[in-house]
Scaffold this motif. Structure first.
Motif, PDB file in Angstrom:
ATOM      1  N   UNK A 181       0.823  -1.218   0.000  1.00 11.39           N
ATOM      2  CA  UNK A 181       0.000   0.000   0.000  1.00 11.39           C
ATOM      3  C   UNK A 181       0.851   1.260   0.000  1.00 11.39           C
ATOM      4  N   UNK A 182       1.995   1.216   0.658  1.00 16.87           N
ATOM      5  CA  UNK A 182       2.822   2.413   0.812  1.00 16.87           C
ATOM      6  C   UNK A 182       3.781   2.599  -0.365  1.00 16.87           C
ATOM      7  N   UNK A 183       4.379   1.512  -0.820  1.00 13.51           N
ATOM      8  CA  UNK A 183       5.500   1.630  -1.750  1.00 13.51           C
ATOM      9  C   UNK A 183       5.182   1.282  -3.195  1.00 13.51           C
ATOM     10  N   UNK A 184       4.014   0.737  -3.462  1.00  9.69           N
ATOM     11  CA  UNK A 184       3.681   0.365  -4.829  1.00  9.69           C
ATOM     12  C   UNK A 184       2.582   1.277  -5.372  1.00  9.69           C
ATOM     13  N   UNK A 185       2.497   1.327  -6.681  1.00 10.21           N
ATOM     14  CA  UNK A 185       1.370   1.973  -7.342  1.00 10.21           C
ATOM     15  C   UNK A 185       0.581   0.844  -7.992  1.00 10.21           C
ATOM     16  N   UNK A 186      -0.224   0.117  -7.205  1.00 14.19           N
ATOM     17  CA  UNK A 186      -0.864  -1.091  -7.738  1.00 14.19           C
ATOM     18  C   UNK A 186      -1.835  -0.757  -8.858  1.00 14.19           C
ATOM     19  N   UNK A 205      -4.934  -0.508  11.738  1.00 18.59           N
ATOM     20  CA  UNK A 205      -4.060  -0.923  10.649  1.00 18.59           C
ATOM     21  C   UNK A 205      -4.775  -0.836   9.308  1.00 18.59           C
ATOM     22  N   UNK A 206      -6.039  -1.213   9.280  1.00 17.11           N
ATOM     23  CA  UNK A 206      -6.806  -1.119   8.034  1.00 17.11           C
ATOM     24  C   UNK A 206      -6.910   0.330   7.577  1.00 17.11           C
ATOM     25  N   UNK A 207      -7.171   1.233   8.521  1.00 19.42           N
ATOM     26  CA  UNK A 207      -7.296   2.646   8.169  1.00 19.42           C
ATOM     27  C   UNK A 207      -5.994   3.187   7.582  1.00 19.42           C
ATOM     28  N   UNK A 208      -4.865   2.835   8.196  1.00 17.31           N
ATOM     29  CA  UNK A 208      -3.578   3.332   7.707  1.00 17.31           C
ATOM     30  C   UNK A 208      -3.306   2.825   6.294  1.00 17.31           C
ATOM     31  N   UNK A 209      -3.585   1.572   6.027  1.00 16.47           N
ATOM     32  CA  UNK A 209      -3.333   1.012   4.705  1.00 16.47           C
ATOM     33  C   UNK A 209      -4.273   1.611   3.661  1.00 16.47           C
ATOM     34  N   UNK A 210      -5.534   1.773   4.004  1.00 14.07           N
ATOM     35  CA  UNK A 210      -6.475   2.401   3.073  1.00 14.07           C
ATOM     36  C   UNK A 210      -6.095   3.856   2.811  1.00 14.07           C
ATOM     37  N   UNK A 211      -5.601   4.530   3.831  1.00 14.77           N
ATOM     38  CA  UNK A 211      -5.168   5.915   3.658  1.00 14.77           C
ATOM     39  C   UNK A 211      -4.063   6.013   2.615  1.00 14.77           C
ATOM     40  N   UNK A 212      -3.076   5.116   2.707  1.00 15.14           N
ATOM     41  CA  UNK A 212      -1.976   5.171   1.737  1.00 15.14           C
ATOM     42  C   UNK A 212      -2.465   4.804   0.332  1.00 15.14           C
ATOM     43  N   UNK A 237      -4.514   8.007  -0.951  1.00 11.41           N
ATOM     44  CA  UNK A 237      -3.782   9.229  -1.314  1.00 11.41           C
ATOM     45  C   UNK A 237      -2.985   9.057  -2.610  1.00 11.41           C
ATOM     46  N   UNK A 238      -2.791   7.807  -3.056  1.00  8.54           N
ATOM     47  CA  UNK A 238      -2.064   7.564  -4.292  1.00  8.54           C
ATOM     48  C   UNK A 238      -2.978   7.032  -5.385  1.00  8.54           C
ATOM     49  N   UNK A 239      -4.269   7.070  -5.132  1.00 17.71           N
ATOM     50  CA  UNK A 239      -5.251   6.524  -6.063  1.00 17.71           C
ATOM     51  C   UNK A 239      -5.419   7.440  -7.275  1.00 17.71           C
ATOM     52  N   UNK A 240      -5.502   6.846  -8.436  1.00 16.55           N
ATOM     53  CA  UNK A 240      -5.695   7.604  -9.668  1.00 16.55           C
ATOM     54  C   UNK A 240      -6.784   6.924 -10.500  1.00 16.55           C
ATOM     55  N   UNK A 241      -7.745   7.699 -10.951  1.00 17.04           N
ATOM     56  CA  UNK A 241      -8.743   7.169 -11.873  1.00 17.04           C
ATOM     57  C   UNK A 241      -9.967   6.570 -11.224  1.00 17.04           C
TER      58      UNK A 241
END
Length: 669
Positions: free
Chosen positions: A448-453, A476-483, A486-490
């Motif tokens: 979630x933090x380091x990839x652009x899936x 933990x779920x909130x932190x992962x969804x947050x990352x 914030x990097x979500x596109x489209x």
């Protein structure tokens, strides 16, 4: 100040565009359209089932009383006594609308320390399982427990701690200790048989004297071992011919527990032809599937493993019944295929995995292709079972990283929803595994933090965060969804999942606001904020009429974020949200004044855009008067109050006051 036209959006049901830039639409498989029940619902069902199956151990009543009186109980007991099940049942009994069930895992990414003031929310149910901790971790937890207990008391929450057995407990904590003693094994066996639907008259007369039961219970058994034996008896009953009774069922169940490695090895050695082994593997992986599925999946496994066809004319092929007999399996009256011996499939899977290691990669590819088969007999439950069987072998042999990589590969090559669901199921198996769960949570964090899936993999990560990790680890779920958000596109899937999650807890909303208030916010994070700052939950009373908006820490977060919004975003983007704040301020009394003060304070910090920010707020208030929730007079009064506060902030009028904020709960780590 002059009016400026803006945009108003009410109850949007689809994509909307309120500012500059492009808008994207993504077509393809969408996991949100699945008819699969949510994992939260499944988790609730599992807790309810656990409560029905549990035979209350000695000490359960005292633990229940201690938890009710003090909000805290520390459970002690020997391993296998049922203390973990007792802890979860105790917490389930306090299920209520407010608060969440949260397993505390201090030290993991996204988890707060046990002393952090934001760890406990109003009405939360907390489980701290230290039964497998080392002595250093147990000592550190004991030092933090007084602070945690006070937070639990202040928040009207409930805490169950499972202590490290045979370890010292601080004198100040002795009052909360309750020893859990194992219930009689026969009582546990009776309860499980009854809950499995076995009629009482079939086992009550025999359970005290049956030699197989006596032999099984002769050794000291854990509650898990007794439960597993009862399940085998249930399955033996279902597969038994008419006329067999409890004694035969128990004998069959006991035989299924025997070491079958030599028998399976001998069978595999006799099966020299690829079609025979392919059929054996398929039946083991899809045990209980319809014969049509077994046939198609066997052919698929042969192609996947690169085995050539035999080129015999079709009518010269062995029929399925003959081939099944060669592997000690047959087709029942319902058309479904099973081995003739109970639980034989488990032994076959273990042997194939352990002794044909070159086949493992092909099994992953084959499983993905199998779930994609279009067949009415291939149900969602059967697909899940196939993935769970494969995942079980990875986890049993300590190859959790391989399972995680396989789920990522499936997501990257997904052509439909079935394979995405398979990836979700694989990660769920890893997350729920008691040994590998932590490493899977860490791996998902890194993704979630380091990839652009890509879109498909992002959907899988969103699903496991929102519906699996969030069940017992919402922070933990909130932190992962947050990352992810914030990097979500489209798309907005991650943001929607994040908004839904923080909507379940004031504590989570407070934590997310604190994180969004950090310097260096991106436009995506400001977009997240605009949805999280919904004034309705901010002004909704909780825990003796307190509200988030009256907390000084939340006010600081809101002010910082609104300042960034007013400084960096176009008015058309934020105006609908400001208008919602203004409408809420009109109908919420003294808390409405706080909302206005926060907007004005944010505008006052806009430095060289200070005057423009004040003007835009006033213009938005005038525009909001067109759709007043409580009549035009009250809307106009709200605009007048806002103008007074703006004038005071500019030094053009007397200062205005609002109720004093509550102290901050703490700062985000």
């Amino acid at each position: 100040m002059s009016e400026h036209s803006g945009t108003r959006v009410d109850s949007a049901q689809g994509p909307m565009h309120t500012g500059s830039g492009n808008i994207y639409f993504t077509a393809g498989p969408d996991l949100r359209e699945s008819d699969r029940p949510s994992f939260r619902s499944i988790a609730d069902d599992q807790l309810a089932r656990l409560r029905r199956f549990l035979v209350a151990p000695d000490g359960m009543g005292e633990a229940r009383s201690r938890l009710a009186d003090t909000g805290t109980v520390i459970l002690d007991g020997t391993p296998g006594s049922g203390r973990t099940s007792a802890a979860r049942v105790l917490l389930r009994e306090y299920h209520q609308d407010a608060g969440v069930l949260h397993e505390l895992l201090p030290g993991e990414e996204g988890e707060l320390s046990l002393k952090h003031p934001d760890l406990v929310g109003s009405g939360d149910r907390l489980l701290l399982d230290l039964s497998a901790a080392d002595t250093a971790r147990w000592a550190a937890a004991q030092a933090d427990l007084p602070t945690l207990r006070k937070a639990v008391h202040d928040q009207h929450a409930h805490l169950v701690v499972i202590m490290l057995h045979d370890s010292a407990l601080d004198p100040d904590l002795q009052h909360f200790r309750v020893e859990i003693k194992r219930p009689p094994e026969r009582d546990v066996l009776r309860r499980h048989l009854r809950m499995h639907g076995v009629p009482r008259e079939h086992y009550i007369p025999y359970i005290q004297s049956d030699p197989t039961v006596e032999n099984f219970l002769h050794e000291r058994r854990t509650m898990r071992e007794v439960a597993d034996f009862a399940d085998l008896v249930r399955r033996a009953r279902e597969a038994a011919p008419p006329g067999d009774g409890f004694t035969q069922w128990c004998a069959t169940a006991r035989k299924a527990q025997a070491d079958r490695r030599k028998n399976v090895a001998a069978l595999v050695a006799r099966l020299r032809e690829s079609p025979q082994r392919a059929l054996l593997i398929t039946v083991a992986m899809l045990h209980g599937a319809h014969a049509d599925i077994i046939h198609r999946a066997t052919q698929l496994l042969l192609r996947t493993a690169g085995s050539p066809s035999d080129n015999l004319p079709l009518l010269q092929h062995k029929d399925l019944a003959e081939r099944l007999a060669e592997i000690s399996a047959d087709t029942g009256p319902d058309g479904h295929v099973r081995f003739t011996e109970l639980d034989y499939d488990t032994a076959v899977r273990a042997h194939i995995w352990d002794h044909l290691p070159d086949l493992r990669q092909h099994l992953g590819t084959w499983s993905a292709r199998s779930v994609d088969l279009n067949d009415p007999h291939l149900t969602r439950e059967l697909r899940d079972t196939l993935v769970a069987q494969l995942a079980g072998q990875y986890l049993r042999t300590g190859h959790g990283a391989g399972l995680a990589s396989l789920a990522e590969t499936w997501s990257s090559t997904a052509t439909g929803r079935a394979r995405l669901e398979a990836a979700v199921q694989a990660l769920t198996c890893g997350l729920n595994d008691p040994v590998h769960g932590r490493s899977f949570r860490e791996r998902i964090y890194q993704w979630c933090v380091n990839k652009q899936p890509r879109d498909e993999f992002a959907q899988v990560l969103i699903r496991v965060c929102a519906d699996v990790i969030a069940v017992s680890h919402p922070d933990q779920a909130m932190l992962r969804l947050y990352h992810l958000a914030r990097r979500e596109r489209g798309t907005s899937r991650a943001r929607e999942a994040l908004w839904d999650l923080v909507g379940t807890s004031h504590r989570l909303r407070r934590r997310l606001l604190a994180r969004l208030a950090r310097p260096g916010r991106t436009s995506a994070e400001l977009d997240i904020f605009l949805r999280v700052c919904d004034p309705d939950p901010l002004t909704a009373p909780y825990d003796n009429a307190r509200t988030l908006v009256e907390e000084s820490g939340v006010q600081d977060s809101l002010t910082a974020c609104w300042r960034a919004v007013l400084s960096e975003l176009q008015r058309a983007t934020w105006q609908p949200y400001v208008e919602h704040w203004l409408h809420t301020a009109t109908v919420t009394g003294h808390r409405g004044d706080i909302l206005l003060d926060l907007l004005v304070a944010a505008a006052a910090q806009c430095d060289n855009r200070r005057g423009a920010a004040f003007a835009a707020l006033y213009a938005s208030a005038r525009h909001a008067e067109r759709t007043p929730p409580a009549g035009p007079a009250r809307a106009t009064a709200t605009t007048d109050r806002l103008l007074q506060k703006i004038s005071a902030a500019q030094g053009l009028g007397p200062p205005t006051t609002s109720p004093q904020a509550e102290p901050a709960r703490g700062t985000e780590q």
